[in-house]
Motif scaffolding. Structure first.
Motif, short mmCIF file in Angstrom:
data_model
loop_
_atom_site.label_atom_id
_atom_site.label_comp_id
_atom_site.label_asym_id
_atom_site.label_seq_id
_atom_site.Cartn_x
_atom_site.Cartn_y
_atom_site.Cartn_z
N TRP A 24 0.83 -1.20 0.00
CA TRP A 24 0.00 0.00 0.00
C TRP A 24 0.87 1.25 0.00
N VAL A 25 0.31 2.33 -0.52
CA VAL A 25 0.96 3.64 -0.48
C VAL A 25 0.43 4.41 0.72
N LEU A 26 1.32 5.07 1.44
CA LEU A 26 0.92 5.89 2.59
C LEU A 26 0.42 7.24 2.06
N ASP A 27 -0.86 7.46 2.16
CA ASP A 27 -1.45 8.70 1.66
C ASP A 27 -0.95 9.87 2.51
N GLY A 28 -0.36 10.85 1.84
CA GLY A 28 0.21 11.99 2.56
C GLY A 28 1.68 11.83 2.88
N GLY A 29 2.16 10.59 2.84
CA GLY A 29 3.58 10.32 3.00
C GLY A 29 4.20 10.85 4.28
N PHE A 30 5.49 11.10 4.22
CA PHE A 30 6.23 11.56 5.39
C PHE A 30 5.69 12.88 5.96
N PRO A 31 5.33 13.87 5.12
CA PRO A 31 4.81 15.12 5.69
C PRO A 31 3.58 14.90 6.57
N ALA A 32 2.66 14.03 6.15
CA ALA A 32 1.46 13.79 6.94
C ALA A 32 1.80 13.05 8.23
N TRP A 33 2.75 12.12 8.15
CA TRP A 33 3.19 11.36 9.33
C TRP A 33 3.84 12.30 10.35
N GLU A 34 4.73 13.15 9.87
CA GLU A 34 5.43 14.08 10.76
C GLU A 34 4.46 15.09 11.37
N LYS A 35 3.49 15.53 10.58
CA LYS A 35 2.52 16.50 11.06
C LYS A 35 1.72 15.96 12.25
N GLU A 36 1.47 14.65 12.25
CA GLU A 36 0.72 14.03 13.34
C GLU A 36 1.58 13.79 14.58
N GLY A 37 2.87 14.04 14.45
CA GLY A 37 3.75 13.85 15.59
C GLY A 37 4.13 12.41 15.85
N PHE A 38 3.96 11.55 14.85
CA PHE A 38 4.33 10.15 15.00
C PHE A 38 5.84 9.99 14.92
#
Length: 267
Positions: free
Chosen positions: A107-121
């Motif tokens: 699967w592709v991570l929708d939003g990628g690294f920017p979305a992951w970092e934005k959530e503070g993960f």
């Protein structure tokens, strides 16, 4: 095919699954300093392309792909999530490569690294790592790949519609190609769907919006772009609205077609 994307919240909830492998799909390694915690570098240009061919990002031989995948610790039963640092750009190419090699659980991570970092993960610095070798096997699906001869035949047979992901000015020969030595224009009968139109803020548009903007949803489709990367974005966009119609990537894309003066073009 399964739904091709997952959200960052889904990945966070499943991060401890022992079968899960997270891949950072890079085009020029090492391009950045940070990655999702536990991610492994998936080097598209140098490890997962056929570098013996004078075209960028060319589909590797199945055995070569399998060898490199096993080095990353990938196995037959691995559940793979691929992402990139732009949100959605190179990760669909990695997704396509695994799909074309017969691996369904990707699967592709929708939003990628920017979305992951934005959530503070959790994130970490990129570092060289080694992994216990996996038992991945490649089972090449030839119907997901098209070469220039098949695309040329399709101009008259009209078995499929060619969807070109390049910008409208490149498609319409209103600007020169960024790669030296390429003609301007497009494959005859091709339809222009700039990949940027299926995205917003590094995410795919919702299914209902994609249904409104994507043409030829009920036909066989071949996807093209400049060098085989952004064509995969459009393929996934169509996969999100309909996974029943055959879809394939023209791997050489305009880099190959545009430099071969024996092949016809339209402007």
């Amino acid at each position: 095919m399964k739904i091709p994307i997952v959200s960052v919240s889904w990945l966070q909830e499943n991060i401890n699954n022992p079968e899960l492998i997270i891949l950072d799909a890079v085009l020029d390694a090492p391009p950045h300093d940070l990655q999702i915690a536990g991610a492994r570098t998936f080097d598209i240009k140098n490890k997962f392309s056929d570098t013996s061919i004078p075209l960028p990002n060319t589909l590797p031989q199945p055995q070569a792909f399998a060898t490199e995948a096993r080095k990353l610790g990938i196995s037959k039963h691995s559940k793979i999530v691929v992402y990139d640092t732009k949100g959605i750009y190179s990760s669909p190419r990695a997704w396509y490569l695994f799909k074309s090699m017969g691996h369904e659980n990707v699967w592709v991570l929708d939003g990628g690294f920017p979305a992951w970092e934005k959530e503070g993960f959790a994130i970490e610095k990129v570092a060289l790592k080694s992994f216990k070798e996996g038992d991945f096997e490649a089972h090449f699906k030839a119907d997901m790949f098209k070469n220039k001869f098949q695309v040329l035949h399709n101009i008259t047979s009209k078995e499929a519609i060619v969807i070109d992901a390049r910008s409208a000015d490149r498609f319409n020969a209103e600007t020169e190609e960024p790669r030296e030595g390429l003609r301007s224009g497009h494959i005859p009968n091709a339809v222009n769907v700039p990949f940027s139109k299926v995205l917003k803020d590094g995410h795919f548009l919702p299914k209902e919006e994609l249904k409104q903007i994507l043409p030829h949803q009920d036909q066989n489709l071949y996807f093209s772009c400049g060098s085989g990367i952004t064509a995969c974005i459009n393929l996934i966009a169509y996969e999100l609205i309909s996974n029943n119609q055959p879809k394939a990537i023209y791997d050489g894309s305009w880099t190959e077609w545009g430099q071969d003066y024996n092949l016809p073009i339209e402007k």
